[in-house]
Design an enzyme around this catalytic site. Structure first.
Site, PDB file in Angstrom:
ATOM      1  N   THR A   7     -10.322  -4.599   0.587  1.00  0.00           N
ATOM      2  CA  THR A   7      -9.557  -4.439   1.822  1.00  0.00           C
ATOM      3  C   THR A   7     -10.444  -4.054   2.993  1.00  0.00           C
ATOM      4  OG1 THR A   7      -7.547  -3.823   0.639  1.00  0.00           O
ATOM      5  CG2 THR A   7      -7.703  -3.128   2.928  1.00  0.00           C
ATOM      6  N   THR A  34      -9.720  -1.203  -3.596  1.00  0.00           N
ATOM      7  CA  THR A  34      -9.204   0.016  -4.232  1.00  0.00           C
ATOM      8  C   THR A  34      -8.452  -0.236  -5.532  1.00  0.00           C
ATOM      9  OG1 THR A  34      -7.166  -0.082  -2.910  1.00  0.00           O
ATOM     10  CG2 THR A  34      -9.013   1.195  -2.012  1.00  0.00           C
ATOM     11  N   ASP A  35      -7.895  -1.437  -5.707  1.00  0.00           N
ATOM     12  CA  ASP A  35      -6.992  -1.648  -6.837  1.00  0.00           C
ATOM     13  C   ASP A  35      -7.661  -1.453  -8.187  1.00  0.00           C
ATOM     14  OD1 ASP A  35      -4.900  -2.063  -5.145  1.00  0.00           O
ATOM     15  OD2 ASP A  35      -4.802  -4.238  -5.404  1.00  0.00           O
TER      16      ASP A  35
END
Length: 334
Positions: free
Chosen positions: A12, A85-86
């Site tokens: 992101t 981040t996932d």
């Protein structure tokens, strides 16, 4: 000035809006243009190694990232890795095992909003990551929301909040306040021999199951037929597994007899599993399951992949899970 290496993988933080949604589209040079004020206190080198949504980062990418860090370890005081981040918790955990004994800080960070967004959290996260990378505190860490978390204890707990990660069952490795960066020595990885050769072998045939009431035990037959070598089970509470009507315990015994490594931890995010407390847990221990204690799911899965990449011997896998290699399990619980 400290010499830092910034490795970029997408995520992101480097994403831009398209008609299909946010897509990683900014390279390291683009990030650097927006990090000039953050990076001015460091001698910074930037290398692009991936440009991916972290949902697509898999074991092959883990090995590539580990190699990039390993190859650069002698030329820099610290490494910062920007990452989506996932799956950051999984990458941080496997890097903790791959890079055990590294003598410099390796810090993963990212953002909940792209760096070009006017309200982005990227600058604060990268600022914290740079400070930790320059701290000489060796190990693998996650920096987010002015907190630094030991890599094998980091879990993403929020989808949109800037405080996206928590340190589970472990104190923060460092915090940031008006006094600067404060490193907690007791939260750093345990001492290990210096890393002199990268061993990035792993086993991809590991499955994760979240136990639900009434789960059909035949799922273990299916996993065996698919040649899975290991399974991590998120059990109930401190380690509950049902054995009335649908006998999971018997299937675990059959799986263990067939050579499958079975690690069981708790669905509860905090505190530990302990199979010595209840009848169901004791039955599971009798069938050869491996306790996960207070490990995160991410650490349990990646440690099992790492362990099975080194040995097919069940006793050796069990012995590795009794040892805290990089702070992934609380030593006194073993």
């Amino acid at each position: 000035m400290k010499k830092l290496l910034l490795l970029t993988t997408g995520g992101t933080i480097a994403s831009r809006p398209t008609q299909d949604g946010l897509v990683p589209g900014m390279d390291g040079a683009g990030l650097a243009a927006r990090l000039s004020a953050v990076a001015e206190n460091y001698e910074l080198t930037i290398r692009d190694i991936l440009c991916m949504d972290s949902s697509n980062i898999q074991p092959e990418e883990w090995q590539l990232i580990a190699r990039a860090v390993y190859d650069a370890r002698d030329g820099f005081d610290g490494v910062v890795l920007t990452h989506g981040t996932d799956t950051m918790g999984y990458t941080a955990s496997i890097l903790s095992f791959f890079l055990r004994g590294i003598t410099i800080p390796v810090v993963l960070t990212g953002a909940q909003l792209p760096i070009e967004h006017p309200l982005t959290d990227a600058l604060e996260n990268v600022r914290t990551a740079f400070a930790m990378a320059a701290s000489a505190a060796a190990g693998v860490f996650v920096a987010f929301d002015r907190k630094v978390i030991l890599g094998c204890r980091a879990v993403k707990t929020r989808t949109t909040g800037f405080d996206a990660f928590e340190s589970v069952n472990w104190p923060l490795a460092a915090t940031v306040d008006a006094g600067g960066l404060h490193v907690c020595p007791g939260a750093l990885p345990p001492a290990a021999p210096a890393l002199t050769q990268l061993d990035d072998r792993l086993c991809r045939d590991v499955f994760l199951i979240k136990l639900t009431p009434g789960l059909n035990p035949e799922i273990f037959d299916m996993l065996l037929s698919m040649h899975y070598r290991g399974v991590v089970i998120e059990a109930f509470g401190a380690g509950g597994l049902h054995f009335i009507r649908r006998d999971l315990i018997a299937k675990l015994h059959a799986a263990a007899q067939a050579g499958m490594a079975v690690v069981v931890c708790s669905q509860c995010l905090y505190e530990r599993s302990d199979f010595s407390i209840y009848e169901t847990g004791k039955k599971a221990l009798e069938q050869g399951v491996i306790q996960g204690w207070d490990m995160t799911t991410e650490a349990a899965v990646t440690k099992l992949m790492w362990a099975l990449g080194r040995t097919e011997d069940a006793a050796q896998v069990r012995a590795l899970f009794r040892e805290s290699l990089c702070g992934e399990v609380t030593a006194e619980l073993e």
